[in-house]
Motif scaffolding. Structure first.
Motif, short mmCIF file in Angstrom:
data_model
loop_
_atom_site.label_atom_id
_atom_site.label_comp_id
_atom_site.label_asym_id
_atom_site.label_seq_id
_atom_site.Cartn_x
_atom_site.Cartn_y
_atom_site.Cartn_z
N PHE A 3 0.81 -1.23 0.00
CA PHE A 3 0.00 0.00 0.00
C PHE A 3 0.84 1.27 0.00
CE2 PHE A 3 -1.97 -3.33 2.58
CZ PHE A 3 -3.05 -3.64 1.76
N CYS A 4 1.93 1.24 0.79
CA CYS A 4 2.66 2.48 1.02
C CYS A 4 4.14 2.36 0.64
CB CYS A 4 2.55 2.86 2.49
SG CYS A 4 3.22 1.59 3.57
N GLY A 5 4.60 1.17 0.27
CA GLY A 5 5.99 1.01 -0.13
C GLY A 5 6.97 0.91 1.03
N GLY A 6 6.46 0.85 2.26
CA GLY A 6 7.32 0.76 3.44
C GLY A 6 7.96 -0.62 3.56
N PRO A 7 9.01 -0.73 4.42
CA PRO A 7 9.66 -2.02 4.62
C PRO A 7 8.77 -2.97 5.41
CG PRO A 7 10.54 -0.39 6.14
CD PRO A 7 9.57 0.34 5.25
N CYS A 35 3.89 -6.20 9.04
CA CYS A 35 3.42 -4.82 9.16
C CYS A 35 4.44 -3.88 8.58
CB CYS A 35 3.13 -4.48 10.62
SG CYS A 35 4.62 -4.34 11.61
N CYS A 36 4.03 -2.67 8.38
CA CYS A 36 4.91 -1.67 7.80
C CYS A 36 5.94 -1.22 8.83
CB CYS A 36 4.09 -0.48 7.33
SG CYS A 36 5.11 0.80 6.59
N GLY A 37 7.20 -1.10 8.41
CA GLY A 37 8.27 -0.72 9.32
C GLY A 37 8.43 0.79 9.47
N TRP A 38 7.69 1.55 8.72
CA TRP A 38 7.81 3.01 8.84
C TRP A 38 7.11 3.48 10.10
CZ3 TRP A 38 6.56 4.46 3.07
CH2 TRP A 38 7.75 4.41 2.34
N PRO A 39 7.78 4.37 10.85
CA PRO A 39 7.16 4.84 12.10
C PRO A 39 5.82 5.53 11.81
CG PRO A 39 9.38 5.80 11.80
CD PRO A 39 9.08 5.01 10.57
N GLY A 40 4.85 5.23 12.63
CA GLY A 40 3.55 5.87 12.48
C GLY A 40 2.62 5.21 11.50
N CYS A 41 3.18 4.37 10.62
CA CYS A 41 2.33 3.69 9.63
C CYS A 41 1.93 2.35 10.20
CB CYS A 41 3.10 3.50 8.32
SG CYS A 41 2.09 2.75 7.03
N ARG A 42 0.65 2.10 10.28
CA ARG A 42 0.20 0.87 10.94
C ARG A 42 -0.35 -0.15 9.95
NH1 ARG A 42 0.37 1.31 16.27
NH2 ARG A 42 0.58 3.40 17.13
ZN ZN Z 1 3.63 2.00 5.63
#
Ligand code: ZN
Length: 156
Positions: A3-7, A35-42
């Motif tokens: 969805f967001c490209g996060g790790p 889950c997404c590893g970017w802070p704040g992204c759940r």
């Molecule tokens: Zn994310």
């Protein structure tokens, strides 16, 4: 993360699905999750599973088998007996039956699987006819159910 490209990070959690034997190992209660590893992204992604059926509170195998038994009006498996065996309520049973009638046949999972079944399995006979197909191919009920769950969980 799609969805967001996060790790992607592991975020397994414990679930206690219902309807199984009481002495089942705790190891089966672990739901693998990412889950997404970017802070704040759940954002979360659930990998396909043969144990769990989406967010349903019963084991996937129980959902499949119980719905098929009820749908086929299998001799001896009355609603009351299924309730006693698996701790189900009547509304839950009705929900599963209408889920397979109305939603599952439109799911991506079924669209992917149906093209591989020859002769085709009629959508209104799901999930019983699908399980039967695997029983005919495998000959043995337990192996057939495992193969069926695997096929359903195989992802797109
Ligand atoms: Zn994310």
């Amino acid at each position: 993360m799609p969805f967001c490209g996060g790790p992607l990070h592991y975020a397994t959690y414990e679930r206690k699905p219902r309807g199984g034997p009481p002495d089942l190992s705790e190891a089966y209660s672990i739901r693998l999750s990412l889950c997404c590893g970017w802070p704040g992204c759940r954002r979360r992604v659930l990998p396909p599973s043969v144990l769990f059926w989406g967010r349903r509170v019963y084991w996937a195998a129980v959902v499949l088998v119980v719905t098929a038994l009820r749908q086929g009006r299998t001799r001896g498996y009355t609603v009351r007996r299924l309730q006693a065996l698996f701790g189900l309520t009547r509304p839950t049973l009705s929900r599963w039956i209408s889920y397979f009638r109305q939603q599952f046949s439109h799911s991506r999972c079924w669209q992917r699987l149906t093209g591989r079944l020859m002769p085709p399995v009629a959508a209104h006979q799901l999930p019983g006819a699908l399980i039967e197909r695997f029983v005919r191919a495998r000959g043995e009920h337990e192996a057939a159910l495992v193969a069926c769950l695997r096929a359903l969980a195989a992802g797109p």
